[in-house]
Design an enzyme around this catalytic site. Structure first.
Site, PDB file in Angstrom:
ATOM      1  N   HIS A  57      -1.014  -5.824   2.273  1.00  0.00           N
ATOM      2  CA  HIS A  57      -2.192  -6.682   2.319  1.00  0.00           C
ATOM      3  C   HIS A  57      -1.855  -8.037   1.703  1.00  0.00           C
ATOM      4  CE1 HIS A  57      -5.273  -3.358   2.996  1.00  0.00           C
ATOM      5  NE2 HIS A  57      -5.604  -4.315   3.846  1.00  0.00           N
ATOM      6  N   CYS A  84      -7.659  -1.837   8.509  1.00  0.00           N
ATOM      7  CA  CYS A  84      -6.290  -1.760   7.985  1.00  0.00           C
ATOM      8  C   CYS A  84      -5.925  -0.336   7.576  1.00  0.00           C
ATOM      9  CB  CYS A  84      -6.124  -2.696   6.783  1.00  0.00           C
ATOM     10  SG  CYS A  84      -6.235  -4.449   7.159  1.00  0.00           S
ATOM     11  N   GLU A 111       0.827  -1.209   0.000  1.00  0.00           N
ATOM     12  CA  GLU A 111       0.000   0.000   0.000  1.00  0.00           C
ATOM     13  C   GLU A 111       0.863   1.262   0.000  1.00  0.00           C
ATOM     14  OE1 GLU A 111      -2.990  -0.342  -0.608  1.00  0.00           O
ATOM     15  OE2 GLU A 111      -3.418  -2.411   0.010  1.00  0.00           O
TER      16      GLU A 111
END
Length: 198
Positions: free
Chosen positions: A159, A135, A75
Site C-alpha cells: 500500500h 485491495c 502487507e
C-alpha cells in the site's frame, strides 16, 4: 506489477502513478510488466488472473493506495473479509466471506521488503491489516489461487500513501511523492524477484 484505477472521486491513484513508470523496467534478468486493474471486487480478480495467464510471471507485486496511511505498508496477510462502507467503482459493497482460511500470509518476506524500501530512503513498515476494500479482496484471492499452482510464485501487496497532489477525504498529512513511490517499488521488485534468477 498491478495497481488500481482511481476511486472515490479521485482522478488519479497513487499506486498506478508509480507502477506505470516501472512498466518495462529491467531488474537484472527480470522485466516489470505493469497492469492497471479496475477498482472493483470480482472484476479486479478476473483481470488479475487474465494477466497472470498471459504473462506467466515469475513473481507478483500488487500495489494499491491507502490515503490514510503515512508510510509505505508491506502487507503480510490478506484476510477473508470485505466490510467497506463505500461501494467499489461498479457499485458493489463487497462479497461475502469465501470458503477458506481467515487469513493467508504473503509468499515472500514482508519484513525483508520493508527493510529494502527503508534502505532506499523511503519510510516503510510491515502491516498485518490490508484493509476492508478491493485491495484486500484481490490480495486474498490472488494468494489463494497462486498457492494452488504447481509452482507457486512469490507474491506480496504494498500500500502506498496518497501523492501530494491528491485530496482524498481523511488522508494523512504525510504524503509520498511519485518519484519516491517509484524508488520504493523498485526496492520491492529487487526482493520479490530474487528467486526468479536463483
Amino acid at each position: 506489477m498491478t495497481a488500481f484505477e482511481p476511486f472515490g472521486g479521485e482522478t488519479v491513484n497513487a499506486s498506478w502513478e508509480a507502477a506505470r513508470q516501472l512498466d518495462g523496467w529491467r531488474c537484472g534478468e527480470v522485466v516489470v510488466a505493469a497492469r492497471m486493474l479496475p477498482c472493483a471486487y470480482d472484476v479486479s480478480v478476473a483481470e488479475f488472473f487474465a494477466s497472470v495467464e498471459s504473462l506467466r510471471p515469475c513473481a507478483v507485486l500488487m500495489t494499491g493506495q491507502a490515503a490514510r496511511r503515512a508510510t509505505v505498508c508491506v502487507e503480510r496477510f490478506a484476510r477473508n473479509a470485505a466490510h467497506a462502507s463505500a461501494p467499489d467503482n461498479r457499485g458493489s459493497l463487497g462479497p461475502r466471506a469465501a470458503d477458506g482460511p481467515d487469513a493467508i500470509e504473503s509468499t515472500t518476506s514482508a519484513l525483508r521488503i520493508a527493510w529494502a524500501i527503508r534502505q532506499a530512503g523511503i519510510p516503510a513498515r510491515v502491516s498485518t491489516d490490508a484493509g476492508d476494500y478491493v485491495c484486500n479482496h484481490l490480495y486474498y484471492y490472488a494468494l489463494r489461487r497462486l498457492a494452488e499452482a504447481s509452482q507457486p510464485i512469490p507474491a506480496v501487496f504494498i500500500h502506498l500513501p496518497a501523492t501530494p497532489e491528491q485530496t482524498p477525504a481523511g488522508a494523512s498529512r504525510r504524503r509520498l511523492a511519485t518519484p519516491d513511490a517509484v524508488l520504493a517499488l523498485r526496492a520491492a521488485v529487487e526482493v520479490v524477484s530474487a528467486p526468479c534468477v536463483g
